[in-house]
Write a protein that holds these residues in place. Sequence first.
Motif, short mmCIF file in Angstrom:
data_model
loop_
_atom_site.label_atom_id
_atom_site.label_comp_id
_atom_site.label_asym_id
_atom_site.label_seq_id
_atom_site.Cartn_x
_atom_site.Cartn_y
_atom_site.Cartn_z
N ASN A 171 0.84 -1.21 0.00
CA ASN A 171 0.00 0.00 0.00
C ASN A 171 0.87 1.26 0.00
O ASN A 171 2.10 1.17 0.13
CB ASN A 171 -0.99 0.02 1.18
N GLY A 172 0.23 2.39 -0.13
CA GLY A 172 0.97 3.65 -0.21
C GLY A 172 1.54 4.11 1.12
O GLY A 172 2.52 4.86 1.16
N SER A 173 0.94 3.67 2.22
CA SER A 173 1.46 4.03 3.54
C SER A 173 2.79 3.34 3.82
O SER A 173 3.76 3.98 4.24
CB SER A 173 0.44 3.65 4.63
N LEU A 201 5.81 4.70 2.11
CA LEU A 201 6.47 5.80 2.82
C LEU A 201 7.35 5.29 3.96
O LEU A 201 8.46 5.78 4.17
CB LEU A 201 5.42 6.77 3.38
N ILE A 220 -2.12 13.24 5.02
CA ILE A 220 -2.63 12.02 5.65
C ILE A 220 -1.67 11.55 6.74
O ILE A 220 -0.47 11.82 6.66
CB ILE A 220 -2.83 10.94 4.56
N SER A 224 -0.30 8.82 7.29
CA SER A 224 0.78 7.95 6.80
C SER A 224 2.12 8.69 6.73
O SER A 224 3.17 8.09 6.99
CB SER A 224 0.44 7.43 5.40
N VAL A 278 4.22 16.42 -0.39
CA VAL A 278 2.99 15.65 -0.60
C VAL A 278 2.10 16.45 -1.54
O VAL A 278 1.73 17.58 -1.23
CB VAL A 278 2.24 15.41 0.72
N ASP A 296 5.66 12.18 -1.95
CA ASP A 296 4.44 11.37 -1.84
C ASP A 296 3.51 11.76 -2.98
O ASP A 296 2.83 12.79 -2.92
CB ASP A 296 3.78 11.58 -0.48
N ALA A 312 1.01 9.88 -4.07
CA ALA A 312 -0.11 8.93 -3.97
C ALA A 312 -1.33 9.38 -4.76
O ALA A 312 -2.09 8.56 -5.26
CB ALA A 312 -0.49 8.73 -2.51
N GLU A 313 -1.52 10.70 -4.86
CA GLU A 313 -2.74 11.22 -5.49
C GLU A 313 -2.45 11.76 -6.89
O GLU A 313 -3.30 12.44 -7.46
CB GLU A 313 -3.29 12.35 -4.60
N SER A 355 0.11 5.33 -4.28
CA SER A 355 -0.86 4.41 -3.69
C SER A 355 -1.82 3.96 -4.79
O SER A 355 -2.10 4.71 -5.73
CB SER A 355 -1.65 5.12 -2.59
N TYR A 368 -4.90 2.61 -3.77
CA TYR A 368 -6.18 2.46 -3.09
C TYR A 368 -7.30 2.80 -4.08
O TYR A 368 -7.08 3.57 -5.01
CB TYR A 368 -6.19 3.40 -1.87
N LYS A 390 -7.80 6.22 -5.79
CA LYS A 390 -6.75 6.87 -6.59
C LYS A 390 -7.08 6.68 -8.08
O LYS A 390 -7.90 5.84 -8.44
CB LYS A 390 -5.39 6.29 -6.25
N GLY A 410 -2.60 -1.34 -2.56
CA GLY A 410 -1.32 -1.43 -3.26
C GLY A 410 -0.58 -0.12 -3.23
O GLY A 410 -1.17 0.93 -2.95
N TRP A 447 -7.83 14.65 -7.95
CA TRP A 447 -7.86 13.36 -7.26
C TRP A 447 -9.21 13.22 -6.56
O TRP A 447 -9.90 12.22 -6.72
CB TRP A 447 -6.72 13.22 -6.23
N PHE A 484 -8.31 16.29 5.20
CA PHE A 484 -7.33 15.78 6.17
C PHE A 484 -7.40 16.57 7.47
O PHE A 484 -7.72 17.75 7.47
CB PHE A 484 -5.90 15.92 5.62
C1 LIG Z 1 -3.90 7.55 -0.15
C2 LIG Z 1 -2.69 8.25 0.34
C3 LIG Z 1 -1.66 7.58 1.03
C4 LIG Z 1 -1.82 6.19 1.57
O1 LIG Z 1 -2.02 5.22 0.67
P1 LIG Z 1 -2.67 3.82 1.13
O2 LIG Z 1 -2.45 2.98 -0.07
O3 LIG Z 1 -4.10 4.07 1.43
O4 LIG Z 1 -1.91 3.34 2.31
C5 LIG Z 1 -0.51 8.27 1.33
N1 LIG Z 1 -0.37 9.56 1.02
C6 LIG Z 1 -1.35 10.25 0.40
C7 LIG Z 1 -1.12 11.69 0.08
C8 LIG Z 1 -2.53 9.64 0.06
O5 LIG Z 1 -3.52 10.33 -0.53
#
Ligand SMILES: *Cc1c(COP(=O)(O)O)cnc(C)c1O
Length: 371
Positions: free
Chosen positions: A57-59, A62, A84, A86, A129, A155, A157-158, A179, A181, A184, A191, A284, A316
Motif C-alpha cells: 500500500n501507499g502508507s 512511505l 494524511i 501515513s 505531498v 508522496d 499517492a494522489e 498508492s 487504493y 486513486k 497497493g 484526485w 485531512f
Molecule cells: C492515499 C494516500 C496515502 C496512503 O495510501 P494507502 O495505499 O491508502 O496506504 C498516502 N499519502 C497520500 C497523500 C494519500 O492520498
Amino acid sequence: MVDFIPVNEPLLNGNEKKYLNECIDTGWISSEGPFVKQFEEKFAQTVGRKQAIAVSNGSVALDAAVVALDIQPGDEVILPTFTIISCGAAIVRAGAVPVVVDCDRHTWNMDVEQIEAKITPKTKAIMVVHIYGLPVDLTPILELAKKYGLKIIEDAAEMHGQTYKNKPCGSFGDISTFSFYPNKHITTGEGGMIVTDDDNLAQRCRSLRNLCFQPQKRFVHEELGWNLRFTNLQAAVGVAQLERLKEFVAKKRRMGQRYTEQLAHISQLELPLVKTDYAESIYWVYGVVLRDDVPFDATEAMEQLRQQGIGTRPFFWCMHEQPVFLKMGLFSGESYPVAERLARRGFYVPSGLGLTDEQLDRVVQGVKTLF
Ligand SMILES: *Cc1c(COP(=O)(O)O)cnc(C)c1O
C-alpha cells in the motif's frame, strides 16, 4: 429513497477480469507471478524512473522510503501539516521528528515559503505531498534541498498521470511513492509503488519489502524489514488500469470541470483551483471549502448531504492537531491557521471514476440545498 451515491466508485471494466483469469488459470497468485514485474516496469516507464518496487500500500511505501534513506532517530523531516497520517507516521516510526509547515490557501499544498525557516542542522529530508489534484511547487523545494543537502521524499499517492512543468509527478524525489487504493486514479484494490533512479535505494527497498531475507543466507538477517509484498492478482489489475491512465485523467478533468461550472456561482463555497502556472488539476478528489461567513462547518454539511443520499469525506486533519502526536509531546503549542481552517471547513464530494454525469448533477443539487 433514491440510491446512495458513494464518495468513490472505481472503474474496472477494462482488461482487469481477463488478466485476473490468467493468474487463476496459471496458478500464479503470489508476489512471484509475472504481472508484478510487468506492472513495475510499465509503471517506472510511465513516471520516467529507472526503478519501481511494488508494495502492499501507499502508507508502507512511505515507511520503506524513510528507512531506505537512512533517516535515523533524532533526524528531522519537514512535511506539510495538511496531509494524511501515513506521512507523519512513517517519520515517527523511524524515530525521526516530523517538522511541519502550513499550506497555501489556494493550492492547499505546502507553503514553500515556510520551509527554509524550519531547516536546522538536524534536518535530513523534505517530504513533499501533492494534495488533491495539484502538485506542490517543486522548483523552490528542489533548490533548498540542493542548498542544504537534503533528501526529497515525494508522496505522489494522489498524482497518477499528473505533471509538474510537464515532467511526471513521481519523478522528483530521491524516492517517490504512490498508492493504488480504490479512490486513486489507478487502483489495485490495495497497493503502492516506490520509484527511484538510484539502484542502491531500489535494492534496499526490495530487501525491506521482503523481510530483508539475504540471497545467500536466507534466514539470517542483518536488518529488520517487513512483508510488504504485492501479489500477482493485484498486479494483474494494475496492468489493466495503467492501460487506461490517460483516459482516466481526462475523465477526472471533465468531472472537475463539470462540478466547477455548476458550483461556480455559489458564493458560499471556495472551489478547487483549476490550474497554476505549472500544472492543471487532475482532481484526485473534488474538494470544496465553506467560506468563513457560512454559519456551519464541514461536519454539518456532510451530515446534511448524507441525509440526501450523498457520500462525502472530510478533508485531512492536520498533523499538528493529531491526538496521537500531541500525546507524544510533538507540536506542542504550534498553530497553522490555513491548514486548520481547511480541516474544519473543507470536505469532498463524490468524484470517483465510476461516477456518472447524472449522479454528479444530483450531487450539485444536493450541495445547492445546503445554502
Ligand atoms: C492515499 C494516500 C496515502 C496512503 O495510501 P494507502 O495505499 O491508502 O496506504 C498516502 N499519502 C497520500 C497523500 C494519500 O492520498
